[in-house]
Each structure stands twice: as structure tokens, then as C-alpha cells.
Design a protein around this motif. Structure first.
Motif, PDB file in Angstrom:
ATOM      1  N   VAL A   1       1.056  -1.106   0.061  1.00  0.00           N
ATOM      2  CA  VAL A   1      -0.028  -0.083   0.089  1.00  0.00           C
ATOM      3  C   VAL A   1       0.921   1.261  -0.047  1.00  0.00           C
ATOM      4  N   TYR A   2       1.968   1.129   0.757  1.00  0.00           N
ATOM      5  CA  TYR A   2       2.952   2.460   0.907  1.00  0.00           C
ATOM      6  C   TYR A   2       3.563   2.711  -0.307  1.00  0.00           C
ATOM      7  N   ASP A   3       3.775   1.862  -1.081  1.00  0.00           N
ATOM      8  CA  ASP A   3       4.633   1.936  -2.298  1.00  0.00           C
ATOM      9  C   ASP A   3       3.834   2.668  -3.440  1.00  0.00           C
ATOM     10  N   LYS A   4       2.513   2.513  -3.253  1.00  0.00           N
ATOM     11  CA  LYS A   4       1.537   3.234  -4.329  1.00  0.00           C
ATOM     12  C   LYS A   4       0.868   4.288  -3.765  1.00  0.00           C
ATOM     13  N   LYS A   5       1.376   4.747  -2.683  1.00  0.00           N
ATOM     14  CA  LYS A   5       0.570   5.815  -1.954  1.00  0.00           C
ATOM     15  C   LYS A   5       0.196   6.920  -2.737  1.00  0.00           C
ATOM     16  N   ASP A   6       1.250   7.394  -3.786  1.00  0.00           N
ATOM     17  CA  ASP A   6       0.876   8.627  -4.663  1.00  0.00           C
ATOM     18  C   ASP A   6      -0.151   8.541  -5.616  1.00  0.00           C
TER      19      ASP A   6
END
Length: 675
Positions: free
Chosen positions: A116-121
Motif C-alpha cells: 500500500v505504501y509503495d503506491k501511496k501517490d
């Protein structure tokens, strides 16, 4: 059936204290951990792709039963403990530390969080959701999720050991506090002590089935004795006992524990790739790193030291002039400062105390909160309490909606640790469209009412009450979605802003006239007293600043250096105090062995934050002074941008939104009379 594992059927979902038995705690912790693990497993085993909702949000709301049991148990461990509770604490602390690590070192869970964090943008998240995601990711990365297996095991061992040691540290301090008392049988040894202090000492003696008077190391007994007792030898005896807590080479000695704690913290930080424990801690603070804290402290030290030295010389000359004292010692400090203050301002606590009846001061704090934030406090009898001294309140807004449940616990007793603090039994959060309101408590140690007098506060206790009440407002006015970002869940060097800013109202005539009325005649505190309170506010501020800085510097000394070569607590401490020392050292005393803030509480590498937050609070209050101390627009802006927001955004962002600029240290230096 264990009451702690059921949904409470009480008013406002409050803790059913009178029905909880000590035997309920351990099974409740065990069941709570099992249930929280099941919730985590459900997140891990979910076959759908990880999303913010099914991973980050689900984690935020997990473990509710465990959190509730924990907050009830550990609050009682501080405010109403006994041998049984202490024994349970020793059993459950390693279980909780182990569970925390089971979550933070769970590789599959971290993988989902990272996804989830890696696609936060690309996710359409609110500011609060972004903060929660960031915080959740860091709770893994900063706690070893990226470590290889062997190092993870090592980390678990360190954490388990640390939780055990800090408990032991606190229990030793408590035991040492209770192990000593000064028993006076000769009335002439009471010379200088105010009548209320003598009466309280007589009641302590009675409760111990002794003749005469007894003074203890609890603050309401210790501080007045050190401030007023003419007998210098007895002041020395008390001071030596107070300063020797945990430093007596007996079964409650904390020296070895201190060295073990700092070495384990350092080892933990190194394991995680940080230079020191302070580097690790400060990454998640407004101050960011040890260098910034040190330059902030040194900057203040440079401004305060000349003033402190001048004040110390003045105090030394004064003690020599009135009593022929050649060298001031630590046990002379409060005594001669009080006498000098009386001479300069003709103002002493005993004159002021009749105007500060506890109930009236508390109602004053309520009235001020009402004027600022539009809330009311009503005492209620149908909410369960853990001790008969506790009072309970419903806090409501202008429309009569519940804002919070508030508990107040004001008097010392066996089983309650020294000092004053705010805590909560239930956080605020919004779930399934319901805004769950918080249950907040403040705990202090003020002089108990006696047969002839209500509880009358010193001015210092008045500011303490306002301070803790400021923390309570931060908890009560919270309005965030997620429980772990709510209320006081903010950066540690920001958490003291709401509490410290509240203290300012204690010095303002407009506020004082609301509550400073004589307990017998109800006559308002004379204006000349108010003027003197204001004038004396910066009395010995240089020395006070130096003292606060010395504690912060000792903390940074323990935590920003490699401690592996430190073999002696006292020697190390003496080196750290070299720059801030005014009084001769006392060989029999050490500070670190009873420095509970950093070895038992959460202030390690964070003690500087009291001063840091003072800059914020002076800068904040300057705005209230410009606009009017009850100015609704300023209060609303403070409530909406600071108090209600909790940890949902970076504190500097929130602060600048409220104030329109970064805080300036000038406001603090001006208020402290150091400019």
C-alpha cells in the motif's frame, strides 16, 4: 465471565471499576492478545489485493479489547497500585512486548503494508489517511521489519528485557519513596512550617499510628518541608533521602538498571541502523535530530546562564546576610528562594493559599475552558470510579452533546506514584459513522483537606492543575477518525504545547477573578497579589531554565552517545552537569537513579521538549494577549488547528496554520525576563 473481555454495559461505555477484580487482568490480557492476533491474521490472510481500507485502516481499529484492558490496568498501576497489581505488571509486560514484536516483525503483514505504501501517490487519500499510512509503515521499518531473521530475534530479546527493566526501575523508585519518613516528636523542629503543613504531617503520623508529626518524600509533604522548615539539619536529612532514591546499594538500587537500559537502547538503535537511541527517537519529533536539540539547548543556556549566575549570587548573599550561611547547599535552595521572594515581592504561598481552594480552582479551569471552547462540565455520581477520592464529570458542548467523560484524582495515597499526569481510558475515534467520545483523566498529588480546612493549593499547584487540564483538553476536544492519531497522540515535543499554554491563564487578572476567592469569605484575591504573582513569575527564571536544561542535557548525554564505556552512573552524571551546575555536588545523591521520566516514562531523548514546547506556548499566548485572552476567534483557531487535530498532520504544519508563522523563541525569552 470476565468483565474486561465483554462489551461494557455502563453509562457512556465507561470502565466498570468496582466490578473489576485483580484476577480478571491476566486472563483479559491473554484473551485480548489472542483476539488482536486473530484480527491481524485476518488482515494477513485476506486474499484480496492489499488496500488502504483492508490493511492500514483495519490495523488501526484492531486490538480494541486489548487496548482497553491495557489502559485500565496501567492507569491503575500508576494511580492505585498494590503488590498484586505490581506482580501482574511483571507478568504482562513481556507478553505485551512480545505481542508488539509479533505484529511489527510479521513479514507477511509488512509486505501488505509496504504494497500500500509503495503506491501511496496514486491513492486518493485524505491528509489524515496519508499520515496514518506513513506512521504505520514507519512503525514497521523503525522497529526492525527490514532486518534479517537473526537480528529480528535479537531485537525481540532487547525489547522484552527493556520492558522488564523499566518496570523494575519504577517499582524501585516507589519503594524508596515509601521507605523513608521523617518522624518529628519535638515541636521546636516544626519552626517555620505553616499551620496547614503541620496539620497534614500530624494526620500522616496518625495514619501510621505514631505520635507527633511525619514528613514523607511525597511532593505535598516534601516540598513544603524543604521550603519552610527552619531546621537546616532536618532539611539536609530530607534532601539527602530524596536525592538518594535508587542510589543506596540496597535491594532497590537502580544504578545497574540505568546502565543496562542505556546500553540496550543503544544496541537497539545500532541494530536498526541509527547512530544512537536519540537519533532513532528524534527522527519522529519536531526537533528531528540530536544536533538540533543540542544547539537549541546551548542557545538557551547561553541566554539563561548569566541570569542564573547573577540570581545565584544574589541568593548566596541573601542567605549570608540573614543567617550567616557561607556556602549554599541544595537543601537551602527552596528555603532561601522563598524568603528572598517574600522580601522582594512580599508574597508567599501561605498568603495566597486561602484564595486557591481546590474545588474553586478546578471550577475556574472549567469556566475558562467554557469561555474559550464552549464546553461545560457537570459532576455526575453514576459513573464508576476506582477510588472514593476520584470525581467524575460529563463534558458537553453548547448543544448538550457529550464531548468527553472526565475523571479527576487529586490526593496522594499509598499505591499512587508521585507527580501529576494526564491519561485516557478510551480514545476518541470515528467508526461506522459514530464519533466515539474519549474518557480522559488527570491525576495529581495535592494536599488533602483536613478536619478544619479544605484542600488549599500553592500557586505552583494551581499551575500544575492547569497544565494537566491543558493535556486533558487536548484529549477531550479530539476529533479525528483513527484512534492512534487522536488527542495527545502527537510528536512528543508538541504534546506539551496545549498543557503549557493553559498555565498562562493563571497569571491573568481576568482569569484569576473567576476562581481566586477566599475559601472562608469568598472575597476575591486582592489586585496587589495578582500584580505580585505576575511580577514574580520570572523570579529566578534563569536558575529554573538552567535546571530544566540540565535535565534535558543529562537525558541527551545518556542517549546520544555510545554508553558502552560508562561504568559509573554518578561520574557520568557529574560530567553532564558540569556546564549547568550552581550548587556544590552531593556525593550521596544521584539524579538518574530516580529520573522516572526517561527510564520509566516515555521521555527518553525527549526531556528537552518541555523547553521546546515553552517556545511554542509563549509564542501562542502572545497572540491571545494581542487579541484578548478570551478572544473567541483565536480560541477557535487554536481548537480547530491544534487541539482537535491530534497527530493527523506534521505539528509544524498545524502550528503555522494556526499562527501564520514558525514560532519565535523571543516570546519565551521576553516572558522569562531573559532578554
Amino acid at each position: 465471565m470476565n468483565i474486561l473481555t465483554q462489551k461494557f454495559t455502563t453509562k457512556h461505555d465507561t470502565a466498570p471499576f468496582s466490578k473489576i477484580k485483580n484476577d480478571d487482568f491476566l486472563p483479559a490480557f491473554q484473551e485480548g492478545i489472542t483476539s488482536a492476533k486473530a484480527e491481524i491474521d485476518a488482515i494477513v490472510n485476506n486474499t484480496e489485493a492489499p488496500t488502504f481500507e483492508n490493511t492500514i485502516e483495519a490495523m488501526s481499529f484492531s486490538g480494541e479489547m486489548l487496548d482497553r484492558a491495557s489502559s485500565i490496568f496501567f492507569n491503575l498501576h500508576s494511580a492505585e497500585t498494590n503488590d498484586e497489581i505490581q506482580k501482574i505488571a511483571q507478568e504482562v509486560s513481556p507478553l505485551l512486548s512480545e505481542f508488539g514484536n509479533d505484529v511489527r516483525l510479521n513479514a507477511e503483514l509488512f509486505e501488505k503494508v509496504k504494497a500500500v505504501y509503495d503506491k501511496k501517490d496514486s491513492l486518493d487519500l485524505t491528509t489524515e489517511q496519508q499520515t496514518l499510512l506513513d506512521k504505520t509503515y514507519k512503525s514497521f521499518s523503525r522497529n526492525g521489519a527490514n532486518l534479517p531473521e537473526g537480528k529480528k530475534t535479537k531485537l525481540r530479546e532487547i525489547d522484552k528485557e527493556l520492558s522488564k527493566l523499566s518496570l523494575e526501575f519504577g517499582e524501585n523508585v516507589l519503594a524508596e519513596t515509601h521507605a523513608f519518613h521523617l518522624h518529628i516528636t519535638d515541636e521546636k523542629d516544626l519552626s517555620g512550617l505553616p499551620e496547614g503543613v503541620i496539620e497534614a504531617a500530624q494526620e500522616i503520623a496518625k495514619s501510621m499510628e505514631k505520635e507527633g508529626w511525619v514528613f514523607t518524600l511525597d511532593y505535598p509533604s516534601y516540598i513544603p518541608f524543604m521550603t519552610y522548615a527552619d531546621n537546616r539539619e532536618l532539611r539536609k536529612k530530607m534532601a539527602l533521602a530524596f536525592g538518594a532514591k535508587g542510589f543506596q546499594n540496597n535491594e532497590h538500587d537502580n544504578q545497574e538498571i540505568v546502565l543496562q537500559i542505556v546500553k540496550l537502547r543503544y544496541g537497539r538503535a545500532q541494530l536498526l541502523g541509527y547512530k544512537s537511541h536519540a537519533d532513532f527517537v528524534l527522527e519522529e519529533r519536531m526537533a528531528e535530530n540530536p544536533e538540533k536539540v543540542k544547539s537549541f539547548s546551548n542557545d538557551l543556556l547561553e541566554k539563561a546562564k548569566p541570569a542564573a549566575q547573577k540570581e545565584f549570587e544574589q541568593l548566596t548573599a541573601f542567605a549570608k546576610e540573614i543567617d550567616g550561611i557561607d556556602e549554599l547547599q541544595k537543601w537551602d535552595s527552596a528555603y532561601y528562594s522563598e524568603k528572598l521572594k517574600q522580601k522582594l515581592f512580599n508574597l508567599d504561598d501561605e498568603k495566597l493559599k486561602p484564595y486557591f481552594q481546590l474545588e474553586k480552582v478546578l471550577n475556574g479551569a472549567f469556566t475558562i475552558a467554557g469561555k474559550l471552547y464552549g464546553i461545560t462540565f457537570e459532576e455526575v455520581q453514576d459513573i464508576d470510579k476506582y477510588h472514593k477520592d476520584v470525581t467524575t464529570y460529563e463534558v458537553k458542548d453548547e448543544n448538550g452533546n457529550l464531548v468527553a467523560v472526565f475523571y479527576a484524582d487529586f490526593f496522594p495515597r499509598k499505591g499512587k506514584r508521585n507527580g501529576a499526569w494526564m491519561t485516557s481510558y478510551k480514545p476518541q475515534y470515528i467508526k461506522d459513522g459514530v464519533n466515539e467520545r474519549p474518557h480522559v483523566s488527570i491525576v495529581c498529588n495535592f494536599t488533602k483537606p483536613t478536619e478544619t480546612k479544605p484542600s488549599l493549593l500553592t500557586f505552583n499547584e494551581v499551575t500544575t492543575l492547569f497544565h494537566e487540564f491543558g493535556h486533558a483538553l487536548h484529549g477531550m476536544l479530539a476529533n479525528t477518525t483513527y484512534p492512534n492519531l487522536s488527542g495527545t497522540s502527537v510528536y512528543w515535543d508538541f504534546v506539551e504545547l496545549p498543557s503549557q499554554v493553559m498555565e498562562n491563564w493563571c497569571y491573568e487578572p481576568e482569569a484569576l477573578e473567576l476562581f481566586a476567592h477566599h475559601y472562608k469569605t469568598d472575597e476575591m484575591i486582592p489586585m496587589e497579589y495578582i500584580k505580585k504573582i505576575k511580577e514574580s513569575a520570572s523570579f529566578q527564571e534563569g536558575m529554573a531554565t538552567l535546571r530544566q536544561l540540565s535535565f534535558g542535557m543529562l537525558d541527551m548525554g545518556w542517549h546520544s552517545l555510545d554508553p558502552s564505556s560508562i561504568t559509573d552512573v554518578k561520574t557520568f552524571e557529574t560530567e553532564q552537569f558540569a556546564n549547568t551546575q550552581l550548587y556544590p555536588d552531593v556525593a550521596e545523591n544521584a539524579m538518574s537513579t530516580a529520573f522516572s521520566h526517561i527510564f520509566q516514562g516515555g521521555y527518553s531523548s525527549g526531556y528537552y521538549s518541555y523547553k521546546w514546547a515553552e517556545v511554542l506556548d509563549a509564542d501562542t499566548f502572545e497572540l491571545f494577549q494581542e487579541k484578548g485572552i478570551f478572544d473567541t476567534a483565536t480560541a477557535t483557531a487554536f481548537k480547530e488547528n491544534i487541539l482537535s487535530k491530534g497527530g493527523t498532520e506534521h505539528p509544524m504544519t498545524l502550528y503555522k496554520r494556526f499562527r501564520g508563522q514558525e514560532p519565535k523563541p523571543e516570546a519565551l525569552l521576553k516572558r522569562a525576563g531573559l532578554l
